[in-house]
Each structure stands twice: as structure tokens, then as C-alpha cells.
Design a protein around this motif. Structure first.
Motif, PDB file in Angstrom:
ATOM      1  N   ALA A  69       0.827  -1.204   0.000  1.00 30.05           N
ATOM      2  CA  ALA A  69       0.000   0.000   0.000  1.00 30.05           C
ATOM      3  C   ALA A  69       0.862   1.255   0.000  1.00 30.05           C
ATOM      4  CB  ALA A  69      -0.919  -0.011   1.220  1.00 30.05           C
ATOM      5  N   ILE A  70       1.893   1.263   0.841  1.00 30.85           N
ATOM      6  CA  ILE A  70       2.764   2.440   0.935  1.00 30.85           C
ATOM      7  C   ILE A  70       3.565   2.620  -0.348  1.00 30.85           C
ATOM      8  CG2 ILE A  70       4.727   3.435   2.169  1.00 30.85           C
ATOM      9  CD1 ILE A  70       3.604   1.937   4.683  1.00 30.85           C
ATOM     10  N   GLU A  71       4.016   1.529  -0.937  1.00 34.28           N
ATOM     11  CA  GLU A  71       4.791   1.638  -2.175  1.00 34.28           C
ATOM     12  C   GLU A  71       3.921   2.135  -3.323  1.00 34.28           C
ATOM     13  OE1 GLU A  71       8.574   1.125  -4.260  1.00 34.28           O
ATOM     14  OE2 GLU A  71       7.867   1.599  -2.237  1.00 34.28           O
ATOM     15  N   HIS A  72       2.668   1.692  -3.387  1.00 37.27           N
ATOM     16  CA  HIS A  72       1.782   2.187  -4.440  1.00 37.27           C
ATOM     17  C   HIS A  72       1.382   3.636  -4.190  1.00 37.27           C
ATOM     18  CE1 HIS A  72       1.776  -1.454  -6.671  1.00 37.27           C
ATOM     19  NE2 HIS A  72       1.214  -2.173  -5.711  1.00 37.27           N
ATOM     20  N   MET A  78      -1.251   9.409   6.872  1.00 39.09           N
ATOM     21  CA  MET A  78      -0.060   9.563   6.036  1.00 39.09           C
ATOM     22  C   MET A  78      -0.391  10.319   4.753  1.00 39.09           C
ATOM     23  SD  MET A  78       1.939   6.494   4.027  1.00 39.09           S
ATOM     24  CE  MET A  78       0.565   6.332   2.863  1.00 39.09           C
ATOM     25  N   THR A  79      -1.492   9.963   4.125  1.00 35.62           N
ATOM     26  CA  THR A  79      -1.895  10.606   2.881  1.00 35.62           C
ATOM     27  C   THR A  79      -2.155  12.091   3.098  1.00 35.62           C
ATOM     28  OG1 THR A  79      -2.867   8.530   2.086  1.00 35.62           O
ATOM     29  CG2 THR A  79      -3.573  10.555   1.007  1.00 35.62           C
ATOM     30  N   ARG A  80      -2.885  12.414   4.154  1.00 38.14           N
ATOM     31  CA  ARG A  80      -3.180  13.820   4.429  1.00 38.14           C
ATOM     32  C   ARG A  80      -1.910  14.615   4.681  1.00 38.14           C
ATOM     33  NH1 ARG A  80      -3.674  16.583   9.090  1.00 38.14           N
ATOM     34  NH2 ARG A  80      -3.767  14.681  10.358  1.00 38.14           N
ATOM     35  N   GLU A 129      -0.444  17.801   2.620  1.00 46.71           N
ATOM     36  CA  GLU A 129      -0.156  19.080   3.272  1.00 46.71           C
ATOM     37  C   GLU A 129       1.246  19.574   2.913  1.00 46.71           C
ATOM     38  OE1 GLU A 129      -2.861  18.526   7.354  1.00 46.71           O
ATOM     39  OE2 GLU A 129      -0.739  17.961   7.329  1.00 46.71           O
ATOM     40  N   GLY A 130       2.216  18.667   2.979  1.00 45.47           N
ATOM     41  CA  GLY A 130       3.585  19.042   2.627  1.00 45.47           C
ATOM     42  C   GLY A 130       3.707  19.458   1.175  1.00 45.47           C
ATOM     43  N   GLN A 131       3.013  18.742   0.301  1.00 49.84           N
ATOM     44  CA  GLN A 131       3.029  19.088  -1.124  1.00 49.84           C
ATOM     45  C   GLN A 131       2.404  20.458  -1.357  1.00 49.84           C
ATOM     46  OE1 GLN A 131       4.564  18.164  -3.623  1.00 49.84           O
ATOM     47  NE2 GLN A 131       3.357  17.671  -5.434  1.00 49.84           N
ATOM     48  N   TYR A 153       5.706   9.280   5.035  1.00 57.13           N
ATOM     49  CA  TYR A 153       5.456   8.102   4.200  1.00 57.13           C
ATOM     50  C   TYR A 153       6.725   7.368   3.797  1.00 57.13           C
ATOM     51  CZ  TYR A 153       6.518   9.469  -0.716  1.00 57.13           C
ATOM     52  OH  TYR A 153       7.123   9.785  -1.906  1.00 57.13           O
ATOM     53  N   SER A 154       7.880   8.027   3.904  1.00 53.32           N
ATOM     54  CA  SER A 154       9.124   7.354   3.544  1.00 53.32           C
ATOM     55  C   SER A 154       9.840   6.729   4.731  1.00 53.32           C
ATOM     56  CB  SER A 154      10.079   8.344   2.851  1.00 53.32           C
ATOM     57  OG  SER A 154       9.588   8.699   1.580  1.00 53.32           O
TER      58      SER A 154
END
Length: 349
Positions: free
Chosen positions: A89-92, A161-163, A167-169, A199-200
Motif C-alpha cells: 500500500a505504501i509503495e503504491h 499519512m496521505t493527508r 499538506e507538505g506538497q 510516508y518514507s
């Protein structure tokens, strides 16, 4: 199908450095992760969606996110097969983020290949990125190895993680859009922590510990370790884009300058360089001339900004290692994660 446990234990990861761990398992783990990409019910679905996304994911780099997820699971005594869906999931998610990021940055190359939005078109590339996001939570929900309580806990981590990444982006893109050159190192650290470190580093380690049955204290210790080392990972990437020997042979060398990225090196130089105005001029011009890019790097070097960023990353990893030693019991997997921090720092040289 070979299980992750069989892949990881086919050699003894305890005897591997983190770099050897990546080299040994990246391809096999990548193949396992790519099995989560489905096939279409119409051949053109494969042509316009699944096949290009699969080819993009197969050019997947070192797979450090899923591999540190497995290492965290092993560090708390868990079954790594239960970590596969979360790792995938994290890699995708990473794949989706890169596709969308390249569109936003008008990038041309990713891992030496033409970006998807250039090879397949912007619309289809956005759609492929959306598919990558679709594979995140659904991959975990469909995992028969996980109980419902664990699924909810992992999915909650992935949603957060997605949120945070978005936010950072938003900060990264907004600063570029508005021509912001008043950004401080502290601002950068907030942006990079949200955009990359969660996420990393933090979430792969935290969910690995969660599915491995770790205690709350172990989960949080590994999460914090991931935040620090994930931030160091981003600073490392920023530095390598400017001065990396291997990167200097690639077409996208110093593309961060072309894209006007507010990296830690840049924001430090903007506050300390006597040639600030010239640096702003270069960063604003989408410059590609190698001589001008080299001039910008020299300005940063003269301001002490490259050394500042290198020292910051080294201090982060040193503090992180000490904390992990204090919070997580000795094991081969803990040593592997400590080696990860050393690898990050060594690659800065």
C-alpha cells in the motif's frame, strides 16, 4: 507464490548491511508488490491504465519503504507475511505521489525514464496516479491475514499519512507558485517532514510494528525513528541532486534548481549568501544551462549551505540511532535499521 517470509529468510538478513539488504531483496519484493496491480476487464483498460502503471512500478528503485516495513515487523517479533499488504500500500502510494508530483513540477525524467505524463499524456497519467491511490487502503482491507482491528488501525495510519503528504506538497507547490523566497529552514523542515518523512520513514516502520504485534511503545519508537531518518533521507536526496557523483551523469542532475525547489540547502543560502539576489534570479528562471546551475551550486557552497545540510542530516541520524537503541530490544532487525541510518549518512559523502 513465494511468501515474503521465504524471500527474506532465504538469506540471513542479520548478516547484511542495509545496502546489501536493499540490493538482495528489492527485485523480489518489487515483484510481490506489483502483484497487487490488477488487470482490466477490457483490453484497452490494460493499454491505457494497468500496463503503463505496471511498467512504471517495475522501474521502482530500491524499495526501501516496503523493506523497512518488513524490518520493523521482524524487530518486534512479527510475521512479515502479514506486513505485505501494508508495505505494498505504501509503495503504491509512493508511485501515485511521484506521478502527480512530476506533473505538478513539469518534470521530464523519473528514474532515467520519460515521465508518464509525457509518454502517456497528462490525463492518463493523472488517472494512473489515482489508481495508485486507490490501491492503498483497498490492499489492506482485502488482506485475509489481518484481523479487522489491525486493518482499521493500519488504514487509519495510511489515511493520516496521505493527508500529511498532501499538506507538505501544498507548501512545496504554494511557495513555488507565489515566488516565496522568505522560507526559513524551520519552514522547510515542516514541509519535508509532512511531504516525505511520514510516508518514507515513519509510517512504514509504524505499520510494520503494528502488524507485527508490537507494543504501543515500540510502535512510537519506530515511528519517531522513521521521522528523523525519513527527514535525513530527503535532505540526502536534495544534496545528491546538487553534488552527487552518480547523479551528475544523469539528465535530471540539478533539476531541483531548474524547478526552483526550496530545499534545506537553498533556504539556508537565501538567508546567508551575499549573492542572494543572483541565486533568486537563477531559481526563478527555470534554468537548464549546466554552467548556470553550477554557479548556483557554488553560491550555496560559498554560503556554507551544503555543509549545513550535511551536518543537519548527520545529527538527525545520530540522535535517531541513540533513541532507537534505548527503546527497542537488541535484535538482528534492529541492527539492520541502525545500519539504515548509517547508509543514509554515508551516501551524503
Amino acid at each position: 507464490m513465494t511468501t515474503i517470509k521465504e524471500i527474506i529468510l532465504s538469506a540471513n538478513p542479520a548478516n547484511n548491511s542495509f545496502e546489501e539488504y536493499l540490493t538482495t531483496y528489492a527485485n523480489q519484493v518489487g515483484e510481490a508488490i506489483n502483484e497487487f496491480i490488477p488487470r482490466g476487464t477490457h483490453p484497452d483498460m490494460d493499454r491505457y491504465l494497468y500496463d503503463p502503471l505496471l511498467a512504471y512500478s517495475q522501474n521502482g528503485g530500491k524499495r526501501h519503504r516496503p523493506l523497512i516495513c518488513f524490518a520493523a515487523c521482524m524487530a518486534v517479533g512479527g510475521d512479515v507475511d502479514k506486513a505485505l499488504s501494508a508495505a505494498a500500500a505504501i509503495e503504491h502510494f509512493h508511485t501515485a505521489a511521484l506521478i502527480h508530483d512530476d506533473i505538478a513540477d513539469d518534470a521530464e525524467l523519473r528514474r532515467g525514464e520519460t515521465c508518464l505524463h509525457l509518454s502517456e499524456g497528462v490525463g492518463l497519467a493523472i488517472n494512473m496516479g489515482d489508481l495508485g491511490l486507490c490501491l492503498v487502503n483497498g490492499t489492506v482491507i482485502a488482506d485475509s491475514l489481518l484481523d479487522d482491528t489491525t486493518k482499521v488501525r493500519v488504514v487509519s495510519e495510511l489515511i493520516d499519512m496521505t493527508r500529511r503528504t498532501i499538506e507538505g506538497q501544498a507548501l512545496d507547490l504554494g511557495w513555488a507558485r507565489d515566488g516565496r523566497y522568505d522560507i526559513t529552514p524551520e519552514d522547510y523542515l515542516v514541509m519535508a517532514t509532512h511531504k516525505t518523512a511520514h510516508y518514507s520513514g515513519a509510517v512504514p516502520l509504524a505499520v510494520g510494528a503494528i502488524v507485527g504485534g508490537g507494543t504501543d511503545a515500540q510502535v512510537e519508537a519506530l515511528r519517531n525513528y522513521g521521522l528523523d531518518t525519513g527527514l535525513a533521507f530527503q535532505i540526502q536526496d536534495d544534496l545528491l541532486n546538487l553534488i552527487g557523483a552518480e547523479e551528475s551523469t544523469k539528465k535530471d542532475f540539478r533539476s531541483d534548481i531548474t524547478e526552483g525547489k526550496r530545499t534545506l540547502v537553498v533556504v539556508h543560502a537565501l538567508r546567508h549568501s551575499s549573492q542572494r539576489d543572483r541565486l533568486v534570479e537563477i531559481l526563478s528562471a527555470k534554468e537548464k544551462d549546466p554552467e548556470v546551475l553550477a554557479e548556483a551550486v557554488q553560491i550555496m557552497e560559498d554560503a556554507g549551505s551544503i555543509e549545513y545540510a550535511r551536518n543537519y542530516a548527520e545529527n538527525l541520524t545520530s540522535i535517531a540511532k541513540n533513541r532507537l537503541i534505548d527503546m527497542v530490544e537488541p535484535s538482528p532487525s534492529r541492527e539492520l535499521l541502525l545500519s539504515m541510518a548509517d547508509w543514509f549518512v554515508n551516501r551524503l559523502q
